[in-house]
Design a protein around this motif. Structure first.
Motif, PDB file in Angstrom:
ATOM      1  N   PRO A 450       0.816  -1.233   0.000  1.00  0.00           N
ATOM      2  CA  PRO A 450       0.000   0.000   0.000  1.00  0.00           C
ATOM      3  C   PRO A 450       0.841   1.272   0.000  1.00  0.00           C
ATOM      4  CG  PRO A 450      -0.907  -1.597   1.535  1.00  0.00           C
ATOM      5  CD  PRO A 450       0.414  -2.142   1.092  1.00  0.00           C
ATOM      6  N   ALA A 451       1.953   1.263   0.728  1.00  0.00           N
ATOM      7  CA  ALA A 451       2.814   2.450   0.736  1.00  0.00           C
ATOM      8  C   ALA A 451       3.404   2.693  -0.648  1.00  0.00           C
ATOM      9  CB  ALA A 451       3.934   2.273   1.761  1.00  0.00           C
ATOM     10  N   MET A 452       3.722   1.617  -1.363  1.00  0.00           N
ATOM     11  CA  MET A 452       4.243   1.767  -2.713  1.00  0.00           C
ATOM     12  C   MET A 452       3.171   2.309  -3.647  1.00  0.00           C
ATOM     13  SD  MET A 452       6.809   1.405  -4.824  1.00  0.00           S
ATOM     14  CE  MET A 452       8.002   0.315  -4.030  1.00  0.00           C
ATOM     15  N   GLY A 453       1.949   1.743  -3.571  1.00  0.00           N
ATOM     16  CA  GLY A 453       0.899   2.114  -4.501  1.00  0.00           C
ATOM     17  C   GLY A 453       0.253   3.457  -4.205  1.00  0.00           C
ATOM     18  N   LEU A 454       0.073   3.786  -2.910  1.00  0.00           N
ATOM     19  CA  LEU A 454      -0.652   5.003  -2.546  1.00  0.00           C
ATOM     20  C   LEU A 454       0.243   6.215  -2.403  1.00  0.00           C
ATOM     21  CD1 LEU A 454      -3.090   3.471   0.126  1.00  0.00           C
ATOM     22  CD2 LEU A 454      -3.554   3.982  -2.286  1.00  0.00           C
ATOM     23  N   VAL A 455       1.539   6.004  -2.159  1.00  0.00           N
ATOM     24  CA  VAL A 455       2.423   7.151  -1.910  1.00  0.00           C
ATOM     25  C   VAL A 455       3.602   7.180  -2.880  1.00  0.00           C
ATOM     26  CG1 VAL A 455       3.838   8.360  -0.198  1.00  0.00           C
ATOM     27  CG2 VAL A 455       1.784   7.118   0.538  1.00  0.00           C
ATOM     28  N   ALA A 456       4.410   6.109  -2.902  1.00  0.00           N
ATOM     29  CA  ALA A 456       5.677   6.154  -3.641  1.00  0.00           C
ATOM     30  C   ALA A 456       5.457   6.373  -5.133  1.00  0.00           C
ATOM     31  CB  ALA A 456       6.461   4.861  -3.398  1.00  0.00           C
ATOM     32  N   VAL A 457       4.591   5.574  -5.777  1.00  0.00           N
ATOM     33  CA  VAL A 457       4.394   5.705  -7.216  1.00  0.00           C
ATOM     34  C   VAL A 457       3.736   7.035  -7.588  1.00  0.00           C
ATOM     35  CG1 VAL A 457       3.164   4.750  -9.208  1.00  0.00           C
ATOM     36  CG2 VAL A 457       4.447   3.238  -7.678  1.00  0.00           C
ATOM     37  N   PRO A 458       2.649   7.472  -6.905  1.00  0.00           N
ATOM     38  CA  PRO A 458       2.098   8.797  -7.243  1.00  0.00           C
ATOM     39  C   PRO A 458       3.102   9.927  -7.070  1.00  0.00           C
ATOM     40  CG  PRO A 458       0.505   7.539  -5.970  1.00  0.00           C
ATOM     41  CD  PRO A 458       1.779   6.757  -5.952  1.00  0.00           C
ATOM     42  N   MET A 459       3.911   9.868  -5.999  1.00  0.00           N
ATOM     43  CA  MET A 459       4.912  10.915  -5.802  1.00  0.00           C
ATOM     44  C   MET A 459       6.005  10.840  -6.877  1.00  0.00           C
ATOM     45  SD  MET A 459       4.100  12.884  -3.292  1.00  0.00           S
ATOM     46  CE  MET A 459       2.439  12.727  -3.953  1.00  0.00           C
ATOM     47  N   ALA A 460       6.323   9.628  -7.340  1.00  0.00           N
ATOM     48  CA  ALA A 460       7.312   9.498  -8.417  1.00  0.00           C
ATOM     49  C   ALA A 460       6.786  10.117  -9.705  1.00  0.00           C
ATOM     50  CB  ALA A 460       7.642   8.013  -8.640  1.00  0.00           C
ATOM     51  N   VAL A 461       5.508   9.897 -10.019  1.00  0.00           N
ATOM     52  CA  VAL A 461       4.918  10.506 -11.218  1.00  0.00           C
ATOM     53  C   VAL A 461       4.909  12.018 -11.086  1.00  0.00           C
ATOM     54  CG1 VAL A 461       2.817  10.701 -12.597  1.00  0.00           C
ATOM     55  CG2 VAL A 461       3.518   8.470 -11.705  1.00  0.00           C
ATOM     56  N   LEU A 462       4.523  12.518  -9.914  1.00  0.00           N
ATOM     57  CA  LEU A 462       4.489  13.967  -9.689  1.00  0.00           C
ATOM     58  C   LEU A 462       5.889  14.565  -9.783  1.00  0.00           C
ATOM     59  CD1 LEU A 462       2.690  16.375  -8.985  1.00  0.00           C
ATOM     60  CD2 LEU A 462       3.063  15.856  -6.565  1.00  0.00           C
ATOM     61  N   ALA A 463       6.889  13.869  -9.225  1.00  0.00           N
ATOM     62  CA  ALA A 463       8.269  14.367  -9.299  1.00  0.00           C
ATOM     63  C   ALA A 463       8.745  14.422 -10.742  1.00  0.00           C
ATOM     64  CB  ALA A 463       9.189  13.472  -8.471  1.00  0.00           C
ATOM     65  N   ALA A 464       8.390  13.418 -11.554  1.00  0.00           N
ATOM     66  CA  ALA A 464       8.795  13.418 -12.957  1.00  0.00           C
ATOM     67  C   ALA A 464       8.172  14.584 -13.715  1.00  0.00           C
ATOM     68  CB  ALA A 464       8.398  12.092 -13.612  1.00  0.00           C
ATOM     69  N   LEU A 465       6.921  14.927 -13.382  1.00  0.00           N
ATOM     70  CA  LEU A 465       6.258  16.043 -14.060  1.00  0.00           C
ATOM     71  C   LEU A 465       6.852  17.390 -13.638  1.00  0.00           C
ATOM     72  CD1 LEU A 465       2.544  14.851 -13.816  1.00  0.00           C
ATOM     73  CD2 LEU A 465       4.013  14.845 -15.849  1.00  0.00           C
ATOM     74  N   LEU A 466       7.273  17.493 -12.357  1.00  0.00           N
ATOM     75  CA  LEU A 466       7.780  18.771 -11.843  1.00  0.00           C
ATOM     76  C   LEU A 466       9.285  18.927 -12.036  1.00  0.00           C
ATOM     77  CD1 LEU A 466       5.785  18.986  -8.473  1.00  0.00           C
ATOM     78  CD2 LEU A 466       5.308  20.188 -10.615  1.00  0.00           C
ATOM     79  N   MET A 467       9.969  17.854 -12.386  1.00  0.00           N
ATOM     80  CA  MET A 467      11.431  17.907 -12.484  1.00  0.00           C
ATOM     81  C   MET A 467      11.928  18.932 -13.507  1.00  0.00           C
ATOM     82  SD  MET A 467      13.996  14.619 -12.588  1.00  0.00           S
ATOM     83  CE  MET A 467      13.206  13.947 -11.120  1.00  0.00           C
ATOM     84  N   PRO A 468      11.314  19.051 -14.690  1.00  0.00           N
ATOM     85  CA  PRO A 468      11.795  20.069 -15.645  1.00  0.00           C
ATOM     86  C   PRO A 468      11.708  21.493 -15.099  1.00  0.00           C
ATOM     87  CG  PRO A 468      10.391  18.481 -16.760  1.00  0.00           C
ATOM     88  CD  PRO A 468      10.262  18.209 -15.309  1.00  0.00           C
ATOM     89  N   LEU A 469      10.798  21.721 -14.127  1.00  0.00           N
ATOM     90  CA  LEU A 469      10.638  23.046 -13.533  1.00  0.00           C
ATOM     91  C   LEU A 469      11.497  23.223 -12.284  1.00  0.00           C
ATOM     92  CD1 LEU A 469       6.742  23.301 -13.834  1.00  0.00           C
ATOM     93  CD2 LEU A 469       8.465  24.163 -15.434  1.00  0.00           C
ATOM     94  N   GLY A 470      12.194  22.161 -11.874  1.00  0.00           N
ATOM     95  CA  GLY A 470      13.009  22.235 -10.668  1.00  0.00           C
ATOM     96  C   GLY A 470      12.197  22.236  -9.394  1.00  0.00           C
ATOM     97  N   LEU A 471      10.951  21.763  -9.447  1.00  0.00           N
ATOM     98  CA  LEU A 471      10.053  21.792  -8.289  1.00  0.00           C
ATOM     99  C   LEU A 471       9.753  20.391  -7.759  1.00  0.00           C
ATOM    100  CD1 LEU A 471       7.482  24.405  -9.660  1.00  0.00           C
ATOM    101  CD2 LEU A 471       9.458  24.821  -8.167  1.00  0.00           C
TER     102      LEU A 471
END
Length: 694
Positions: A450-471
């Protein structure tokens, strides 16, 4: 041949083909799931053959298989499915043989020391926790170009500063170094995992090590851009999340495990959480599920898109794009390709208004994987992922009513049921391939997934989207919290007393029997499915009666293991540590070479004596010790890691003979010790590709 014809005549007289055809005809509408099973059976038969089939036999198998498929529609209803199954089996055999010839490449046939030059195509860490380079476009001194391996792997030993500088090498760069190379090793014991066969299908013709600095010959060229981007992302993650957490995040997002230490990897293995590292079905499913759900919810917010746009199909298309990007970024290894195919099939079903989760979708994914890489059938990744997926689809598909209890508790019940089913389906493969059983693995997965599915993967997707902006910093910190929790769960689960058990390696027939039973139990429709319990029970019974070899001899002659009442006794406490580790794991005892060496009955030294089933065994280490031995040295079996003169009166296993036999095992038989060898005569295709100096 006479016995085969007699057996065939008996089968025909008893009407077995007619009865089997009638049973298969009654399964119409549910037979597509058996297509990859029949194809996989043919692939398995190819790899189990004692000798390499001639190309003409492969062509005949392909021709006959295709003819059976083409003629199946003209046969009676009882004969059509049987003809199709037989045709697929023959095509599977031909497919595996064709693939083995297709990837053929030179293998080094001698021990090489000298300059090594090549282009970096992969950078990871070896089992000894040092950097390792995979090179192509290889050039070796004194080896003709047409006999030079297409690819090779070199582990970079030496001082820590040299290892640190090696991690700065970029994919696509052409490098030079000086090192030792040897051919890929075969099985460490007869019937064991064949490392040389695995290397053959990866086109790796030599492995070795270097203690010298890596010299950069050219800068990275235009190729390997995706790999460079992947490693650049991995370094960024490890810079923002130092330590094991950064390495874990890099492994999750890019597939690069070079930032994780062997201790952490072992903790995850012992807690049955190592699957969280492999970018496979779980990660691909969580990623695409999150993207699909996020896009679907976003399209429902606006009235126009909610009422006039095909939101479900748009979300499926977006999830497919995300999965494709993840496949490219993560390196596209076999496990990730398999997971992508399964996800693409299911998302394609959504686009075509079909059921996404069905046995047809799983069967189509398995079929595509086997067509692309038939050798994947032998790997634990293929076996475990499709076993888990098939079991989950069958179990949840047969639940006619919803899960019991209040609505708020059903997600927890679904998680418990899915984890239990997946663990039960994958347990035989995990125990057979890794010789471990994690008694708290189910609990660890219930806490970690559950920690992988509910937190780690969504945060990884969000980090990938924000990475070009440095956020991406906040998202990465949220991801780090989940990964710390997972590692903590792994440490506790693996540290509890009795949490990990050792399992004896099964006999070669065990897994095929259990697979046959499991497939029949899951795929057959009607009461006949319970017939799958018989091969399952036979497999379990055979596994419980497994008797390990009384004597094992390594491929180099450098290590001997004899079975005693207290476990496997080894002739050396250091050296050949990888072989010792595999032997002890297969015996189902802790892999401690030093402790096992203390069990050796004879006195320490270069000459080690032991008695096995009334036969005296002598292990000789080094030329000086060999020079002190006269004749057989009073032994019935003489093992040496240096060449010795042939004499009458004993079996001699020195490097020259072991080069032809591979690793050797002696088992207890009715008439005494019975010998088994690893290398067939004539050899299989991957056993005969050596290159000698020019």
């Amino acid at each position: 041949m006479g016995r085969l014809l007699t057996l065939l005549a008996v089968f025909l007289a008893l009407g077995v083909p007619r009865r089997a055809g009638a049973a298969l005809a009654a399964q119409r509408g549910h037979l597509f799931a058996w297509v990859p099973v029949c194809l996989g059976a043919g692939i398995g038969i190819y790899f189990a053959l004692p000798v390499e089939p001639a190309v003409s036999w492969l062509a005949a198998s392909a021709g006959l298989g295709a003819a059976l498929l083409l003629c199946s529609r003209r046969l009676p209803a009882e004969g059509g499915p049987l003809a199709i199954g037989t045709g697929l089996l023959l095509l599977g055999l031909a497919l595996a043989g064709t693939r083995a010839h297709q990837v053929a490449a030179p293998q080094l046939g001698f021990q090489y020391y000298g300059p090594i030059e090549g282009r970096v195509i992969a950078l990871d860490r070896s089992a000894s926790d040092v950097p390792r380079l995979t090179l192509d476009q290889v050039a070796l001194s004194r080896v003709a170009p047409d006999k030079t391996p297409v690819r090779l792997r070199v582990s970079l030993h030496g001082p820590p500063d040299l290892q640190g500088r090696a991690l700065d090498v970029r994919p696509g760069q052409r490098v030079a170094l000086t090192g030792h190379l040897v051919p890929p090793g075969g099985p460490v014991e007869p019937g064991g995992f064949d490392f040389r066969r695995h290397a053959w299908f990866e086109r790796i013709g030599a492995v070795g090590y270097s203690r010298t600095p890596v010299v950069l010959n050219t800068r990275a060229a235009g190729s390997q851009r995706l790999l460079r981007l992947r490693l650049a992302l991995s370094r960024r993650l490890q810079a923002q999340l130092p330590g094991e957490i950064g390495g874990f995040a890099a492994a999750l997002m890019t597939g690069d495990r070079s930032g994780m230490g062997q201790e952490t990897l072992e903790v995850l293995r012992r807690s049955n959480l190592a699957h969280l590292l492999a970018i496979s079905g779980l990660h691909m499913g969580l990623l695409t599920g999150f993207v699909f759900a996020a896009l679907r919810m976003a399209l429902l917010l606006a009235p126009r898109s909610r009422h006039h746009w095909p939101g479900k199909k748009i979300a499926a298309l977006g999830a497919l794009v995300a999965a494709t990007g993840y496949l490219a970024l993560s390196g596209g290894n076999v496990a990730t390709q398999r997971a992508f195919i399964m996800v693409a099939v299911m998302l394609g079903a959504v686009l075509a208004d079909l059921r996404a989760l069905s046995l047809r979708a799983v069967a189509l994914a398995a079929l595509l994987v086997l067509l692309l890489r038939p050798e994947a059938l032998l790997g634990p990744g293929f076996q475990m992922s499709f076993a888990a997926t098939t079991a989950l689809v069958c179990v949840f598909g047969r639940l006619e009513a919803q899960l019991p209890g209040p609505r708020w508790i059903r997600p927890a019940l679904a998680l418990l049921l899915s984890s239990t089913v997946a663990s039960a389906a994958t347990a035989p493969f995990s125990m057979a391939h890794f010789n471990l059983i994690s008694r708290y693995g189910l609990l660890a997965n219930l806490l970690a997934v559950p920690a992988m599915g509910l937190v780690a993967v969504p945060m990884a997707v969000l980090a990938a989207l924000l990475m070009p902006l440095g956020l991406d910093g906040v998202a990465l910190q949220g991801m780090a919290l989940a990964l710390r929790w997972i590692l903590r769960v792994a440490q506790v689960a693996s540290g509890w007393g009795g949490g990990v058990g050792q399992v004896v390696a099964p006999a070669p027939a065990v897994l095929p029997l259990m697979i046959a039973g499991g497939v029949l139990l899951l795929l057959w429709q009607g009461r006949g499915r319970w017939g799958g319990l018989l091969p399952l029970a036979l497999g379990v019974g055979l596994w419980l009666q497994t008797e390990r070899p009384a004597l094992l001899i390594s491929e180099s002659g450098g290590l001997v293991g004899v079975m005693t009442s207290e476990g496997r006794a080894l002739s050396r406490d250091v050296g050949e540590d990888f072989v010792a580790k595999i032997w002890l794991e297969n015996d189902g005892q802790p892999a401690d070479q030093a402790a096992s060496a203390e069990l050796w009955p004879g006195a320490p030294g270069r000459l080690r004596f032991a008695r096995v089933e009334g036969v005296e065994v002598l292990h000789v280490s080094g030329r000086r010790a060999a020079g002190t031995v006269s004749g057989c040295g009073g032994a019935g079996i003489l093992v040496a890691n240096v060449p010795v003169a042939a004499v009458q009166g004993c079996e001699i296993f020195d490097p020259e003979r072991l080069r032809a036999t591979g690793a050797v095992a002696f088992r207890r038989g009715p008439g005494g010790l019975e010998m088994e060898i690893s290398r067939r005569h004539p050899p299989r295709l991957w056993q005969s590709g050596g290159a000698d100096p020019q």
